[in-house]
Each structure stands twice: as structure tokens, then as C-alpha cells.
Design a protein around this motif. Structure first.
Motif, PDB file in Angstrom:
ATOM      1  N   GLN A  45       0.779  -1.229   0.000  1.00 51.34           N
ATOM      2  CA  GLN A  45       0.000   0.000   0.000  1.00 51.34           C
ATOM      3  C   GLN A  45       0.819   1.292   0.000  1.00 51.34           C
ATOM      4  OE1 GLN A  45      -3.157  -0.093  -0.637  1.00 51.34           O
ATOM      5  NE2 GLN A  45      -3.348  -2.292  -0.426  1.00 51.34           N
ATOM      6  N   LEU A  46       2.038   1.259   0.459  1.00 53.16           N
ATOM      7  CA  LEU A  46       2.843   2.489   0.487  1.00 53.16           C
ATOM      8  C   LEU A  46       3.523   2.714  -0.857  1.00 53.16           C
ATOM      9  CD1 LEU A  46       4.607   2.317   3.980  1.00 53.16           C
ATOM     10  CD2 LEU A  46       2.488   3.491   3.378  1.00 53.16           C
ATOM     11  N   THR A  47       3.683   3.969  -1.214  1.00 50.36           N
ATOM     12  CA  THR A  47       4.418   4.305  -2.428  1.00 50.36           C
ATOM     13  C   THR A  47       5.911   4.100  -2.172  1.00 50.36           C
ATOM     14  OG1 THR A  47       4.741   6.620  -1.817  1.00 50.36           O
ATOM     15  CG2 THR A  47       2.707   6.080  -3.018  1.00 50.36           C
ATOM     16  N   GLY A  48       6.691   4.112  -3.219  1.00 51.60           N
ATOM     17  CA  GLY A  48       8.134   3.975  -3.073  1.00 51.60           C
ATOM     18  C   GLY A  48       8.727   5.074  -2.208  1.00 51.60           C
ATOM     19  N   ARG A  49       8.232   6.276  -2.419  1.00 56.92           N
ATOM     20  CA  ARG A  49       8.723   7.416  -1.643  1.00 56.92           C
ATOM     21  C   ARG A  49       8.380   7.264  -0.157  1.00 56.92           C
ATOM     22  NH1 ARG A  49       9.173  13.297  -3.600  1.00 56.92           N
ATOM     23  NH2 ARG A  49       9.729  14.360  -1.685  1.00 56.92           N
ATOM     24  N   GLU A  50       7.153   6.813   0.117  1.00 60.07           N
ATOM     25  CA  GLU A  50       6.747   6.600   1.511  1.00 60.07           C
ATOM     26  C   GLU A  50       7.586   5.505   2.170  1.00 60.07           C
ATOM     27  OE1 GLU A  50       2.061   7.915   1.137  1.00 60.07           O
ATOM     28  OE2 GLU A  50       2.651   5.862   0.623  1.00 60.07           O
ATOM     29  N   LYS A  51       7.892   4.466   1.411  1.00 61.53           N
ATOM     30  CA  LYS A  51       8.743   3.390   1.945  1.00 61.53           C
ATOM     31  C   LYS A  51      10.134   3.927   2.283  1.00 61.53           C
ATOM     32  CE  LYS A  51       6.421  -0.157  -0.750  1.00 61.53           C
ATOM     33  NZ  LYS A  51       6.564  -1.072  -1.888  1.00 61.53           N
ATOM     34  N   ARG A  95      -5.649   2.819   2.861  1.00 58.34           N
ATOM     35  CA  ARG A  95      -5.630   2.481   1.431  1.00 58.34           C
ATOM     36  C   ARG A  95      -6.123   1.055   1.202  1.00 58.34           C
ATOM     37  NH1 ARG A  95       0.165   5.223   0.180  1.00 58.34           N
ATOM     38  NH2 ARG A  95      -0.554   7.375   0.276  1.00 58.34           N
TER      39      ARG A  95
END
Length: 88
Positions: free
Chosen positions: A35-41, A61
Motif C-alpha cells: 500500500q505504500l508508495t516507493g517514496r513513503e517506503k 488504502r
């Protein structure tokens, strides 16, 4: 199952054993991964995004994604029940 990215049954059990964590922990990290975007990860890994906040984002999400198929079904049924617009 593995091709679809699903972690179930034997694979989940092996991950639990290999990592020495609970089934719940495996499910939490799976949800974060999905569920997390690459940037959030990246922010999570660098400590810029608190773990609790990352879990909340992922859970929200995930809940929206689970509701989407039902919403789309309801919308398609609703559209079929509307009278045709005859330009009046």
C-alpha cells in the motif's frame, strides 16, 4: 499465488519461521509493502515517516481498495436503472 504477490499458507509460515516473527507481523509488513508508495517506503526506512503513521496510511488504502469492487458494482447497477436521457 506467488505470481499474484500473495503471501499465504506455506510461504507465510516459512517467512514467519525464517524471520522469527508472528503471523500478524508478516501481514503488517505485507500491507505496508503493497500500500505504500516507493517514496513513503523510503521515508519510513529513513525514519522520516513514523511507523504508526505508515501503518495508518496503509490500512486506509487497503480498506479503500477492498471497498472499490463493491462500489463499482453498485455504480454499474445504478446506471442501468436510470431512465435513458432523451434530450428532454
Amino acid at each position: 499465488m506467488k505470481d499474484a504477490g500473495e503471501i499465504k499458507g506455506g510461504l507465510q509460515t516459512r517467512l514467519m519461521q525464517l524471520l522469527g516473527v508472528s503471523e500478524r507481523t508478516v501481514r503488517i509488513y505485507k500491507q505496508l509493502s503493497e500500500q505504500l508508495t516507493g517514496r513513503e517506503k523510503q521515508h519510513l526506512m529513513r525514519g522520516k515517516l513514523p511507523f504508526v503513521q505508515a501503518r495508518a496510511i496503509a490500512a486506509e488504502r487497503n480498506q479503500k481498495a477492498a471497498m472499490l469492487p463493491d462500489f463499482e458494482k453498485a455504480e454499474s447497477k445504478k446506471d442501468k436503472n436510470l431512465p435513458a436521457n432523451n434530450g428532454k
